[in-house]
Each structure stands twice: as structure tokens, then as C-alpha cells.
Enzyme design. Structure first.
Site, mmCIF file in Angstrom:
data_model
loop_
_atom_site.group_PDB
_atom_site.id
_atom_site.type_symbol
_atom_site.label_atom_id
_atom_site.label_comp_id
_atom_site.label_asym_id
_atom_site.label_seq_id
_atom_site.Cartn_x
_atom_site.Cartn_y
_atom_site.Cartn_z
ATOM 1 N N GLY A 1 43.980 67.804 48.304
ATOM 2 C CA GLY A 1 42.937 66.802 48.435
ATOM 3 C C GLY A 1 42.045 66.815 47.208
ATOM 4 C CB CYS A 2 38.418 66.283 46.850
ATOM 5 S SG CYS A 2 37.125 66.362 45.591
#
Length: 212
Positions: free
Chosen positions: A43-44
Site C-alpha cells: 500500500g502507501c
């Protein structure tokens, strides 16, 4: 003189024999100071740097893009889903101080392995979870770890295991060490995204988190 030479030769042979006994296959472990590289999509990428930066034996982390076919992607392109890349963190580490298996342990406990093409509040293939292996040893270790993680959950693990294939591109400078450069914004984003709350649901006391 001959006796002294014979004694030295005997000592040398004894040393070789001792070394062979300790390491019969002729293998040698990594020497301190050597470097290895691992690449993970969770993810991020802002959120994947802190747990590795805090890990003993990690030499550096770099946010970037991997797993795509387009050359030199920009953040805007990746974030909008205009390329096939994922946001990743690339970890340079000393294998004499921290093993790849330990990097995998940290990885799993900082992601939601059940989420398909998303992580927490970020949705899209660019936020998929994936382990990009650099060699066959990493591939085998990643597959073993995936089986161990799958045994913990009833739902299928969605994390992909793929070769890196020289497709890593560092992200723009302002993304590097974002959690250190912009701590208030980072904390707000992480909390608002529900990342730590979901990690606690999945992993309990084993969950990773932001401890800076």
C-alpha cells in the site's frame, strides 16, 4: 629449520581441518558489511518505510514503483492507476545482521494480506500487496512465509509473489522519508486511513505500527 617448517605446516593443516569440520559443505555465511536488497508492496509507501527504518540491520529504505511495464513512471501516473506499477519500498540490508525471513515477518505484520487490490483506505491495483523477489532464495522464503500466514486466516491471502525483473523506479524526492519530513501530516493520514486499527484486528500484539 625443517622441524619449524613441519610444525607450521601441521598447524595450517589442523586449521583447515577444523574449518572443514565446522562447515562440511564449504558454505560461508554473509560477512558483516555485505548488502542485499528486498522489495515489498504494502500500500502507501510512506507507511512501509518506518517499520524497516527501525529494524536493526537495515541500511536504507527507498519508496518507489515496481511490478509494472511502463518506463520511468511518475507518482501522478501511478496514483491515478495509469500504469501497472505498485507503490513499493525497497530495503537495503546487511544479511549478517538481519535475515530476509525477518524482513518478511515485519512485512506481513504491516499489511492487510486479505485485501484484494487495495490496502486500508487506498484502493486500486497500484496499492496491491506484493513481494517482489530478487532471486530464487527470496522466492522460496516468500512462498514459505505466505503458507504460514495463510494458515492463520480463513480467507485467502491476496498478496502476490512476483520477480522484480529490474522494474524498480525510485519515487520523487519529496516522497522519501515522508514520515520524518512531514510528521503531522503523516500521522493524520495514517490515522485517518485506519491502518493501525486494521493491523491490530489482524495481528493483535504482533501488529506493526508507527512508533516514531
Amino acid at each position: 629449520m625443517r622441524a619449524r617448517w613441519q610444525a607450521a605446516l601441521a598447524l595450517a593443516l589442523a586449521g583447515l581441518a577444523a574449518g572443514a569440520a565446522a562447515n562440511p559443505a564449504g558454505e560461508s555465511g554473509p560477512a558483516t558489511g555485505e548488502k542485499a536488497v528486498a522489495t515489498f508492496a504494502g500500500g502507501c509507501f510512506w507507511c512501509m518505510e518506518p517499520p524497516y527504518d527501525a529494524l536493526e540491520g537495515v541500511l536504507s529504505t527507498t519508496s518507489g514503483y515496481a511490478g509494472g511495464t511502463e518506463e520511468d513512471p511518475s507518482y501522478e501516473q501511478v496514483a491515478r492507476g495509469l500504469t501497472s506499477h505498485a507503490e513499493v519500498v525497497q530495503v537495503v540490508y546487511d544479511p549478517a545482521r538481519v535475515s530476509y525471513e525477518e524482513l518478511l515477518r515485519v512485512y506481513w505484520r504491516n499489511i492487510d494480506p486479505l485485501a484484494v487490490d487495495r490496502q486500508f483506505c487506498d484502493a486500486g491495483r497500484q496499492y496491491r500487496s506484493a513481494i517482489y523477489y530478487h532471486d530464487e532464495a527470496q522466492r522460496a522464503a516468500a512462498e514459505r512465509s505466505l503458507q504460514e500466514v495463510q494458515a492463520r486466516f480463513d480467507a485467502p491471502v491476496a498478496t502476490e509473489i512476483e520477480p522484480l525483473a529490474d522494474s524498480f523506479y525510485p519515487a520523487e524526492a519529496y516522497h522519501q522519508d515522508y514520515y520524518q519530513k512531514n510528521p503531522l501530516r503523516y500521522r493524520f493520514y495514517r490515522f485517518n486511513c485506519g491502518r493501525d486499527q486494521r493491523l491490530a484486528e489482524l495481528w493483535g500484539e504482533e501488529a506493526g505500527g508507527y512508533n516514531k
